[in-house]
Design an enzyme around this catalytic site. Structure first.
Site, short mmCIF file in Angstrom:
data_model
loop_
_atom_site.label_atom_id
_atom_site.label_comp_id
_atom_site.label_asym_id
_atom_site.label_seq_id
_atom_site.Cartn_x
_atom_site.Cartn_y
_atom_site.Cartn_z
N LYS A 65 -6.75 3.88 -3.90
CA LYS A 65 -6.47 2.99 -2.77
C LYS A 65 -5.74 3.75 -1.68
O LYS A 65 -6.01 3.59 -0.49
CB LYS A 65 -5.64 1.80 -3.27
N ASN A 67 -12.94 -2.68 10.62
CA ASN A 67 -13.33 -1.64 9.65
C ASN A 67 -14.78 -1.22 9.83
O ASN A 67 -15.12 -0.04 9.79
CB ASN A 67 -13.11 -2.14 8.21
N GLU A 81 2.41 1.07 7.99
CA GLU A 81 2.67 1.75 6.71
C GLU A 81 2.39 3.25 6.79
O GLU A 81 2.30 3.91 5.76
CB GLU A 81 1.83 1.11 5.60
N ASN A 134 0.85 -1.18 0.00
CA ASN A 134 0.00 0.00 0.00
C ASN A 134 0.89 1.24 0.00
O ASN A 134 2.02 1.20 0.44
CB ASN A 134 -0.80 0.08 1.31
#
Ligand code: KPL
Length: 291
Positions: free
Chosen positions: A177, A195, A261, A97
């Site tokens: 994304k 989520n 990330e 990602n």
């Protein structure tokens, strides 16, 4: 038929190796260190042991197709380790990602393209390191920048996997994304929630998700990263609904004590926004608390 070496035996790498094995496509799942020689993968009622090989057991110069499935923060280190094993015109792709690793890639391999795969496939590793498949999802692969037709190395292998398709120009898909990951991932990691728990009863956006989307969307638009007609908030709500039971990758990393990330997501957004003179205090606070 292309033989892929999948470097990174985490959730994503194991899931792709499993799908390839299932489709009888040749692939080798690689780890950079000895230790684990197989990975248990659980898909509903069925379970499979995937063999894991070490990188240094490969012949130098022998890898023709390399798919790096590490997170963004380990991508360049993985590439450096793999370089002695690459054949001169090897195809290199990654599933990480985020944005901000292209320059590092070019510095290492100036003549080569880094193909990108953007995926909604979901899997997670449990405390015993077994990988559980959550969703097949869809995976788009293509060149990072200039447009290109599907090459043979895609058509003869990855194209046969369920949910995989070629995207002639990935810039849009990557920006989309990136935008979604910038709003869902850090909030789920901060709130330690699934989520779907970013939504209120009735599936509307919760207050944190709403505020972060309101702050981020104008900057993402000005940076050319969010180019869809619809609102970022609506898109984020729809991803939260369709992946309601998922632990985001950033929540998984946080819970496992691994680096996240964030540097390639919200911190990269801040760097780019800063160059336009934009301040993003909510993003700044998330970067400070999750770095
Ligand atoms: O890509 C994801 C991630 O967790 O990194 C989402 C789309 C948020 C699904 O969990």
């Amino acid at each position: 038929m292309s033989h892929w070496h999948i470097f990174g035996a985490g959730a994503m790498g194991s899931l792709i190796a499993y799908r390839m094995q299932h489709a009888r496509l040749p692939c080798t799942l690689l780890h950079h260190h000895e230790g684990e020689s197989s990975r248990l993968l659980i898909d509903g009622q069925s379970s499979t042991q995937l063999p894991i090989h070490t990188l240094d057991a490969q012949a130098p110069g022998s890898i023709k197709r390399l798919l790096i499935t590490t997170k963004a923060g380990q991508l360049l280190d993985a590439l450096k380790l793999a370089m002695p094993y690459l054949s001169p015109n090897a195809v290199i792709a990654c599933t990480a990602n985020g944005l901000g690793f292209d320059e590092g890639f070019k510095a290492l391999l100036p003549q080569q393209n880094l193909y990108r795969a953007v995926s909604t496939a979901a899997a997670y590793r449990d405390h015993r390191a077994a990988v559980h498949v959550v969703a097949t999802g869809s995976t788009r692969m293509g060149p990072g920048k200039s447009a290109e037709d599907p090459p043979n190395w895609f058509r003869d292998s990855l194209a046969m996997l369920e949910g995989w398709c070629w995207e002639p120009c990935m810039e849009l898909a990557i920006g989309e994304k990136f935008s979604i990951n910038c709003v869902i991932n850090p909030l789920t990691a901060k709130l330690k929630c699934l989520n779907g728990q970013l939504l209120l009863l009735g599936n509307t956006a919760g207050p944190e998700l709403r505020s972060l989307c309101e702050e981020s969307e104008p900057a993402l638009k000005r940076l050319g990263l969010w180019r869809k007609h619809g609102d970022l908030l609506d898109a984020a709500v729809s991803v939260c609904r369709s992946t309601a039971k998922n632990q985001s990758s950033m929540l998984q990393d946080t819970l496992a004590g691994r680096p996240t990330e964030i540097n390639y997501l919200n911190a990269e957004l801040l760097r780019r926004a800063h160059s336009l003179g934009l301040e993003l205090p909510l993003n700044q606070a998330l970067v400070s608390s999750l770095s």
